[in-house]
Motif scaffolding. Structure first.
Motif, PDB file in Angstrom:
ATOM      1  N   LEU A  37       0.806  -1.220   0.000  1.00 43.17           N
ATOM      2  CA  LEU A  37       0.000   0.000   0.000  1.00 43.17           C
ATOM      3  C   LEU A  37       0.843   1.275   0.000  1.00 43.17           C
ATOM      4  CD1 LEU A  37      -2.689  -1.004   2.667  1.00 43.17           C
ATOM      5  CD2 LEU A  37      -3.048  -0.815   0.193  1.00 43.17           C
ATOM      6  N   PHE A  38       1.944   1.283   0.768  1.00 43.04           N
ATOM      7  CA  PHE A  38       2.614   2.544   1.076  1.00 43.04           C
ATOM      8  C   PHE A  38       4.085   2.648   0.665  1.00 43.04           C
ATOM      9  CE2 PHE A  38      -0.644   2.023   4.546  1.00 43.04           C
ATOM     10  CZ  PHE A  38      -1.547   2.949   4.037  1.00 43.04           C
ATOM     11  N   ASN A  39       4.671   1.621   0.083  1.00 43.13           N
ATOM     12  CA  ASN A  39       6.064   1.740  -0.363  1.00 43.13           C
ATOM     13  C   ASN A  39       6.178   2.777  -1.469  1.00 43.13           C
ATOM     14  OD1 ASN A  39       7.395  -0.043   1.320  1.00 43.13           O
ATOM     15  ND2 ASN A  39       7.236  -1.773  -0.076  1.00 43.13           N
ATOM     16  N   THR A  40       7.383   3.295  -1.648  1.00 41.59           N
ATOM     17  CA  THR A  40       7.655   4.210  -2.755  1.00 41.59           C
ATOM     18  C   THR A  40       7.210   3.552  -4.054  1.00 41.59           C
ATOM     19  OG1 THR A  40       9.534   5.142  -1.576  1.00 41.59           O
ATOM     20  CG2 THR A  40       9.511   5.443  -3.970  1.00 41.59           C
ATOM     21  N   GLY A  41       6.532   4.314  -4.885  1.00 40.79           N
ATOM     22  CA  GLY A  41       6.079   3.813  -6.175  1.00 40.79           C
ATOM     23  C   GLY A  41       4.669   3.251  -6.161  1.00 40.79           C
ATOM     24  N   THR A  42       4.081   3.077  -4.990  1.00 39.98           N
ATOM     25  CA  THR A  42       2.703   2.592  -4.920  1.00 39.98           C
ATOM     26  C   THR A  42       1.745   3.773  -5.021  1.00 39.98           C
ATOM     27  OG1 THR A  42       2.645   2.708  -2.508  1.00 39.98           O
ATOM     28  CG2 THR A  42       3.360   0.612  -3.485  1.00 39.98           C
ATOM     29  N   LYS A  43       0.503   3.477  -5.442  1.00 40.19           N
ATOM     30  CA  LYS A  43      -0.510   4.524  -5.581  1.00 40.19           C
ATOM     31  C   LYS A  43      -1.861   3.976  -5.155  1.00 40.19           C
ATOM     32  CE  LYS A  43       0.811   5.026  -9.836  1.00 40.19           C
ATOM     33  NZ  LYS A  43       0.938   5.254 -11.220  1.00 40.19           N
ATOM     34  N   PRO A  44      -2.660   4.789  -4.492  1.00 40.44           N
ATOM     35  CA  PRO A  44      -3.987   4.343  -4.078  1.00 40.44           C
ATOM     36  C   PRO A  44      -4.864   3.845  -5.220  1.00 40.44           C
ATOM     37  CG  PRO A  44      -3.421   6.371  -2.946  1.00 40.44           C
ATOM     38  CD  PRO A  44      -2.348   6.115  -3.972  1.00 40.44           C
ATOM     39  N   VAL A  45      -4.696   4.392  -6.419  1.00 41.13           N
ATOM     40  CA  VAL A  45      -5.527   3.930  -7.542  1.00 41.13           C
ATOM     41  C   VAL A  45      -5.244   2.474  -7.890  1.00 41.13           C
ATOM     42  CG1 VAL A  45      -5.853   6.240  -8.531  1.00 41.13           C
ATOM     43  CG2 VAL A  45      -3.923   4.836  -9.302  1.00 41.13           C
ATOM     44  N   ASP A  46      -4.120   1.943  -7.439  1.00 41.19           N
ATOM     45  CA  ASP A  46      -3.754   0.545  -7.709  1.00 41.19           C
ATOM     46  C   ASP A  46      -4.102  -0.397  -6.549  1.00 41.19           C
ATOM     47  OD1 ASP A  46      -2.672   1.355 -10.153  1.00 41.19           O
ATOM     48  OD2 ASP A  46      -0.674   1.652  -9.285  1.00 41.19           O
ATOM     49  N   TRP A  47      -4.637   0.128  -5.452  1.00 45.63           N
ATOM     50  CA  TRP A  47      -4.914  -0.704  -4.290  1.00 45.63           C
ATOM     51  C   TRP A  47      -6.006  -1.725  -4.579  1.00 45.63           C
ATOM     52  CZ3 TRP A  47      -5.252   3.549   0.067  1.00 45.63           C
ATOM     53  CH2 TRP A  47      -3.967   4.031   0.329  1.00 45.63           C
ATOM     54  N   ASN A  48      -5.760  -2.954  -4.169  1.00 46.51           N
ATOM     55  CA  ASN A  48      -6.740  -4.033  -4.309  1.00 46.51           C
ATOM     56  C   ASN A  48      -7.189  -4.552  -2.955  1.00 46.51           C
ATOM     57  OD1 ASN A  48      -6.682  -4.119  -7.175  1.00 46.51           O
ATOM     58  ND2 ASN A  48      -4.714  -5.172  -7.054  1.00 46.51           N
ATOM     59  N   THR A  49      -6.864  -3.822  -1.918  1.00 48.64           N
ATOM     60  CA  THR A  49      -7.209  -4.214  -0.559  1.00 48.64           C
ATOM     61  C   THR A  49      -7.660  -2.974   0.205  1.00 48.64           C
ATOM     62  OG1 THR A  49      -6.396  -5.370   1.402  1.00 48.64           O
ATOM     63  CG2 THR A  49      -4.825  -3.941   0.283  1.00 48.64           C
ATOM     64  N   THR A  50      -8.433  -3.181   1.220  1.00 54.11           N
ATOM     65  CA  THR A  50      -8.899  -2.061   2.038  1.00 54.11           C
ATOM     66  C   THR A  50      -7.736  -1.537   2.874  1.00 54.11           C
ATOM     67  OG1 THR A  50     -11.080  -3.068   2.165  1.00 54.11           O
ATOM     68  CG2 THR A  50     -10.572  -1.351   3.778  1.00 54.11           C
ATOM     69  N   PRO A  51      -7.460  -0.249   2.777  1.00 50.81           N
ATOM     70  CA  PRO A  51      -6.343   0.312   3.549  1.00 50.81           C
ATOM     71  C   PRO A  51      -6.730   0.460   5.015  1.00 50.81           C
ATOM     72  CG  PRO A  51      -7.483   2.061   2.379  1.00 50.81           C
ATOM     73  CD  PRO A  51      -8.121   0.763   1.952  1.00 50.81           C
ATOM     74  N   PRO A  52      -5.738   0.622   5.879  1.00 51.17           N
ATOM     75  CA  PRO A  52      -6.023   0.863   7.295  1.00 51.17           C
ATOM     76  C   PRO A  52      -6.706   2.219   7.474  1.00 51.17           C
ATOM     77  CG  PRO A  52      -3.709   1.203   6.835  1.00 51.17           C
ATOM     78  CD  PRO A  52      -4.317   0.641   5.582  1.00 51.17           C
ATOM     79  N   THR A  53      -7.396   2.355   8.586  1.00 50.48           N
ATOM     80  CA  THR A  53      -8.027   3.639   8.879  1.00 50.48           C
ATOM     81  C   THR A  53      -6.954   4.666   9.249  1.00 50.48           C
ATOM     82  OG1 THR A  53      -8.261   3.216  11.247  1.00 50.48           O
ATOM     83  CG2 THR A  53     -10.080   2.466   9.799  1.00 50.48           C
TER      84      THR A  53
END
Length: 161
Positions: free
Chosen positions: A72-88
């Motif tokens: 979810l949060f490493n360099t190069g990742t983007k929320p538009v690519d998330w396939n899992t629910t992020p933490p609150t």
């Protein structure tokens, strides 16, 4: 190396992070303003993940990285690519809150200790635990500036709709 200064610097950066994060809510955490690749939630998660990766990983200590944080949060990742629910936001803030204390407790008296694999960052080569922590503070400060700018952009875009 001035141990108190290094730990105080990290704590200072974290306190500013909390101050600029005060207005981040679940409702605005995932808005991505024009011109930005990531959200406010990503920024906070990235700060947490980066300290685990920069400091704990390179110092060969156990990371406290919850499941999926890397993807979810490493360099190069983007929320538009998330396939899992992020933490609150509260979950991330809770982790951020305990992290500085854990850094201090784990590395007190060890700042001059050489790391096994020096970390090249541009023209720098980080070779000690103290240098890792100092760089992590600098990195967090960069993201504080981004969060400030994004907060302004988010407020402006919400106010115009």
């Amino acid at each position: 190396m001035n141990e108190k200064m290094i730990f105080d610097q990290l704590e200072f950066a974290r306190n500013i992070t909390f101050k600029v994060a005060e207005g981040i809510t679940e409702e605005n955490a995932d808005l991505i303003p024009d011109g930005f690749p990531n959200s406010l939630r990503w920024q906070l998660g990235h700060i947490y993940t980066s300290v685990e990766g920069i400091v704990f990983h390179f110092a060969n200590e156990t990371k406290n990285l919850p499941r999926n944080y890397g993807e979810l949060f490493n360099t190069g990742t983007k929320p538009v690519d998330w396939n899992t629910t992020p933490p609150t936001i509260e979950e991330i803030k809770s982790l951020l809150s305990e992290q500085v204390k854990r850094v201090r407790e784990t590395f007190e008296g060890r700042l001059d200790e050489k790391i096994a694999n020096p970390l090249p960052i541009g023209p720098l080569k980080l070779e000690t635990i103290g240098e890792l922590i100092s760089f992590a503070s600098f990195h967090e400060s960069e993201h504080i500036g981004i969060i400030k700018t994004m907060n302004h952009a988010v407020k402006s875009s919400v106010g115009t709709k």
